[in-house]
Each structure stands twice: as structure tokens, then as C-alpha cells.
Design a protein around this motif. Structure first.
Motif, mmCIF file in Angstrom:
data_model
loop_
_atom_site.group_PDB
_atom_site.id
_atom_site.type_symbol
_atom_site.label_atom_id
_atom_site.label_comp_id
_atom_site.label_asym_id
_atom_site.label_seq_id
_atom_site.Cartn_x
_atom_site.Cartn_y
_atom_site.Cartn_z
ATOM 1 N N MET A 123 0.869 -1.172 0.000
ATOM 2 C CA MET A 123 0.000 0.000 0.000
ATOM 3 C C MET A 123 0.903 1.218 0.000
ATOM 4 O O MET A 123 1.894 1.260 0.736
ATOM 5 C CB MET A 123 -0.894 -0.003 1.236
ATOM 6 N N GLU A 124 0.576 2.184 -0.815
ATOM 7 C CA GLU A 124 1.358 3.413 -0.904
ATOM 8 C C GLU A 124 0.415 4.607 -0.947
ATOM 9 O O GLU A 124 -0.698 4.511 -1.462
ATOM 10 C CB GLU A 124 2.224 3.420 -2.168
ATOM 11 N N GLU A 125 0.909 5.716 -0.428
ATOM 12 C CA GLU A 125 0.172 6.972 -0.504
ATOM 13 C C GLU A 125 0.555 7.674 -1.796
ATOM 14 O O GLU A 125 1.719 7.686 -2.193
ATOM 15 C CB GLU A 125 0.509 7.853 0.696
ATOM 16 N N LEU A 126 -0.445 8.231 -2.472
ATOM 17 C CA LEU A 126 -0.185 8.903 -3.744
ATOM 18 C C LEU A 126 0.770 10.073 -3.550
ATOM 19 O O LEU A 126 0.579 10.883 -2.653
ATOM 20 C CB LEU A 126 -1.483 9.393 -4.376
ATOM 21 N N PRO A 127 1.779 10.149 -4.411
ATOM 22 C CA PRO A 127 2.750 11.235 -4.320
ATOM 23 C C PRO A 127 2.277 12.468 -5.083
ATOM 24 O O PRO A 127 1.307 12.415 -5.832
ATOM 25 C CB PRO A 127 3.980 10.649 -5.006
ATOM 26 N N GLY A 128 2.986 13.577 -4.908
ATOM 27 C CA GLY A 128 2.706 14.788 -5.670
ATOM 28 C C GLY A 128 3.400 14.763 -7.018
ATOM 29 O O GLY A 128 2.778 14.598 -8.048
ATOM 30 N N PRO A 129 4.747 14.885 -7.035
ATOM 31 C CA PRO A 129 5.452 14.981 -8.309
ATOM 32 C C PRO A 129 5.588 13.627 -9.002
ATOM 33 O O PRO A 129 5.558 12.583 -8.346
ATOM 34 C CB PRO A 129 6.824 15.520 -7.911
ATOM 35 N N PRO A 130 5.758 13.646 -10.307
ATOM 36 C CA PRO A 130 5.942 12.383 -11.033
ATOM 37 C C PRO A 130 7.307 11.771 -10.720
ATOM 38 O O PRO A 130 8.225 12.482 -10.295
ATOM 39 C CB PRO A 130 5.848 12.805 -12.502
ATOM 40 N N PRO A 131 7.454 10.459 -10.928
ATOM 41 C CA PRO A 131 8.750 9.819 -10.689
ATOM 42 C C PRO A 131 9.772 10.321 -11.707
ATOM 43 O O PRO A 131 9.420 10.729 -12.816
ATOM 44 C CB PRO A 131 8.459 8.331 -10.879
ATOM 45 N N SER A 132 11.024 10.246 -11.333
ATOM 46 C CA SER A 132 12.080 10.703 -12.233
ATOM 47 C C SER A 132 12.239 9.721 -13.387
ATOM 48 O O SER A 132 11.946 8.529 -13.250
ATOM 49 C CB SER A 132 13.402 10.815 -11.480
ATOM 50 N N PRO A 133 12.708 10.194 -14.534
ATOM 51 C CA PRO A 133 12.970 9.275 -15.658
ATOM 52 C C PRO A 133 13.961 8.172 -15.277
ATOM 53 O O PRO A 133 13.836 7.047 -15.739
ATOM 54 C CB PRO A 133 13.543 10.193 -16.741
ATOM 55 N N ARG A 134 14.909 8.487 -14.385
ATOM 56 C CA ARG A 134 15.889 7.478 -13.959
ATOM 57 C C ARG A 134 15.202 6.359 -13.174
ATOM 58 O O ARG A 134 15.482 5.186 -13.382
ATOM 59 C CB ARG A 134 16.974 8.136 -13.119
ATOM 60 N N LEU A 135 14.284 6.728 -12.262
ATOM 61 C CA LEU A 135 13.555 5.721 -11.493
ATOM 62 C C LEU A 135 12.679 4.879 -12.417
ATOM 63 O O LEU A 135 12.617 3.655 -12.275
ATOM 64 C CB LEU A 135 12.704 6.367 -10.402
ATOM 65 N N GLU A 136 12.010 5.505 -13.363
ATOM 66 C CA GLU A 136 11.197 4.753 -14.320
ATOM 67 C C GLU A 136 12.064 3.775 -15.103
ATOM 68 O O GLU A 136 11.686 2.618 -15.291
ATOM 69 C CB GLU A 136 10.468 5.703 -15.264
ATOM 70 N N ALA A 137 13.231 4.214 -15.565
ATOM 71 C CA ALA A 137 14.113 3.347 -16.352
ATOM 72 C C ALA A 137 14.616 2.160 -15.525
ATOM 73 O O ALA A 137 14.754 1.049 -16.048
ATOM 74 C CB ALA A 137 15.294 4.148 -16.888
ATOM 75 N N LYS A 138 14.876 2.384 -14.235
ATOM 76 C CA LYS A 138 15.395 1.319 -13.377
ATOM 77 C C LYS A 138 14.329 0.372 -12.863
ATOM 78 O O LYS A 138 14.641 -0.727 -12.413
ATOM 79 C CB LYS A 138 16.128 1.924 -12.173
ATOM 80 N N SER A 139 13.043 0.790 -12.914
ATOM 81 C CA SER A 139 12.022 -0.031 -12.262
ATOM 82 C C SER A 139 10.899 -0.511 -13.175
ATOM 83 O O SER A 139 10.075 -1.307 -12.733
ATOM 84 C CB SER A 139 11.418 0.727 -11.080
ATOM 85 N N LEU A 140 10.853 -0.061 -14.413
ATOM 86 C CA LEU A 140 9.749 -0.443 -15.301
ATOM 87 C C LEU A 140 10.233 -1.260 -16.493
ATOM 88 O O LEU A 140 11.334 -1.054 -17.001
ATOM 89 C CB LEU A 140 9.021 0.805 -15.813
ATOM 90 N N THR A 141 9.361 -2.158 -16.951
ATOM 91 C CA THR A 141 9.627 -2.910 -18.169
ATOM 92 C C THR A 141 9.247 -2.041 -19.378
ATOM 93 O O THR A 141 8.583 -1.006 -19.223
ATOM 94 C CB THR A 141 8.788 -4.199 -18.207
ATOM 95 N N ALA A 142 9.616 -2.481 -20.560
ATOM 96 C CA ALA A 142 9.247 -1.728 -21.774
ATOM 97 C C ALA A 142 7.725 -1.607 -21.919
ATOM 98 O O ALA A 142 7.227 -0.515 -22.215
ATOM 99 C CB ALA A 142 9.873 -2.371 -23.007
ATOM 100 N N PRO A 143 6.946 -2.676 -21.707
ATOM 101 C CA PRO A 143 5.481 -2.524 -21.790
ATOM 102 C C PRO A 143 4.929 -1.544 -20.747
ATOM 103 O O PRO A 143 3.982 -0.812 -21.028
ATOM 104 C CB PRO A 143 4.939 -3.934 -21.561
ATOM 105 N N GLU A 144 5.504 -1.513 -19.567
ATOM 106 C CA GLU A 144 5.041 -0.577 -18.539
ATOM 107 C C GLU A 144 5.374 0.861 -18.921
ATOM 108 O O GLU A 144 4.553 1.767 -18.738
ATOM 109 C CB GLU A 144 5.673 -0.925 -17.181
ATOM 110 N N ARG A 145 6.564 1.083 -19.483
ATOM 111 C CA ARG A 145 6.925 2.435 -19.930
ATOM 112 C C ARG A 145 6.003 2.876 -21.059
ATOM 113 O O ARG A 145 5.576 4.038 -21.111
ATOM 114 C CB ARG A 145 8.391 2.492 -20.354
ATOM 115 N N ALA A 146 5.659 1.958 -21.957
ATOM 116 C CA ALA A 146 4.738 2.285 -23.052
ATOM 117 C C ALA A 146 3.355 2.622 -22.503
ATOM 118 O O ALA A 146 2.701 3.556 -22.971
ATOM 119 C CB ALA A 146 4.655 1.116 -24.033
#
Length: 176
Positions: free
Chosen positions: A50-73
Motif C-alpha cells: 500500500m502506498e500513498e499517492l505522491p505529488g510529483p511524477p517519478p524521475s525518468p531514472r527511477l522509471e528506467a530502473k524499475s519499469l519494463t518496456a510494456p510498462e513504460r509504453a
């Protein structure tokens, strides 16, 4: 019931918490500053996040390190204002799955594709079943991962289960 923290991977005392009992029950716990979520299953294993919704979007670096190609799409097709919640939805699924396996954040998140209800985990022989959970907590998201399909969810609130005098009152929550 006593809780066992023996790691199934190395034998040390830092493993996934589980009840030390012969009963086939498993549980997982997640919390934020004001809310706690406990998932219990009578068959197989469970992980919950469970997580609380954040304000700012995640950084591109975090997205690159934690998401698959289908998730990024998937995120690329979402309006920018909705991306933080969409990213967090994917994150809660990943964290629920890695809590179930006992590997936690040691698992490379970029290898876990959570765009479908079944997740193939590199350290689990069978696919994991993923499910987003409805919550009464505003601005929170939660996900459930199980080794068996969760065909029925029963929810209860502790403030309803406990009477003001401290006694238990399950009839207020409809049994369960």
C-alpha cells in the motif's frame, strides 16, 4: 501465534515474516503513516503493498530502473497529470509480488512486468496472481499478489471490529 523470520534463501533471521504454525495460513502487512493493510490467505502465499499517492511524477531514472518496456509504453499513453498514480499502481504490484517471494527490493523491478493480472517472477516456478485492491483510505493505492487466484475478498475495518469498550465485535462487520 509465534512469528518466524527465518530466511528461506540463506537461513538468517531476516526473512519474510510468517506464522510458525502447521496451519496453511499466510499473511502480509503494509502500512503508511496513518493506515495499515493486512492480507491473510488460507492457501498459498500472499504479498500486499500500500502506498500513498505522491505529488510529483517519478524521475525518468527511477522509471528506467524499475519499469519494463510494456510498462513504460503504458505510462507514455497516460496524460502527464495521471502518471504519478499510474506509476504508483505499477510499483505497488511489484512490491506486493516481491514481498510474497521474500526477495523484496533485492529483485530487479525492471524485470517484473505488471501490466497483466499474471506475473512471471524469476524466482517463483508458477505465475503470481496480481490484483489491485479497493481501499477506504483516500489518496492510497494497494495491490495483492498471491500464488493462488484470490476469488473472494473480505474486508473489515479494525475500528468496526473493536467496540469502544475494547471487546471484539465481528457482527458489526458482517462476520468475516
Amino acid at each position: 501465534m509465534p512469528i518466524d523470520r527465518t530466511c528461506h534463501h540463506c537461513g538468517a533471521d531476516h526473512g519474510r515474516p510468517r506464522w510458525d504454525t502447521e496451519a496453511p495460513l499466510d499473511y502480509s502487512v503494509a502500512h503508511t503513516a496513518r493506515w495499515i493493510l493486512i492480507a491473510v490467505v488460507a492457501e498459498g502465499l500472499v504479498g500486499v503493498d500500500m502506498e500513498e499517492l505522491p505529488g510529483p511524477p517519478p524521475s525518468p531514472r527511477l522509471e528506467a530502473k524499475s519499469l519494463t518496456a510494456p510498462e513504460r509504453a503504458l505510462l507514455a499513453d497516460i496524460p502527464p497529470a495521471d502518471r504519478p498514480a499510474a506509476f504508483l499502481r505499477l510499483w505497488t504490484r511489484k512490491e506486493a509480488a516481491t514481498k510474497l517471494t521474500g526477495h523484496g527490493l533485492a529483485t530487479p523491478f525492471a524485470g517484473l512486468d505488471t501490466t497483466t493480472p499474471l506475473l512471471t517472477h524469476p524466482r517463483v516456478p508458477a505465475p503470481l496472481h496480481l490484483r489491485d485492491l479497493p481501499l477506504p483510505a483516500p489518496r492510497h493505492l494497494a495491490a495483492l499478489a498471491t500464488t493462488h487466484p484470490a476469488t473472494r475478498l473480505t474486508t473489515s475495518r479494525l475500528d468496526v471490529l473493536l467496540r469502544p469498550d475494547g471487546t471484539r465485535g465481528t457482527e458489526a462487520a458482517g462476520g468475516a
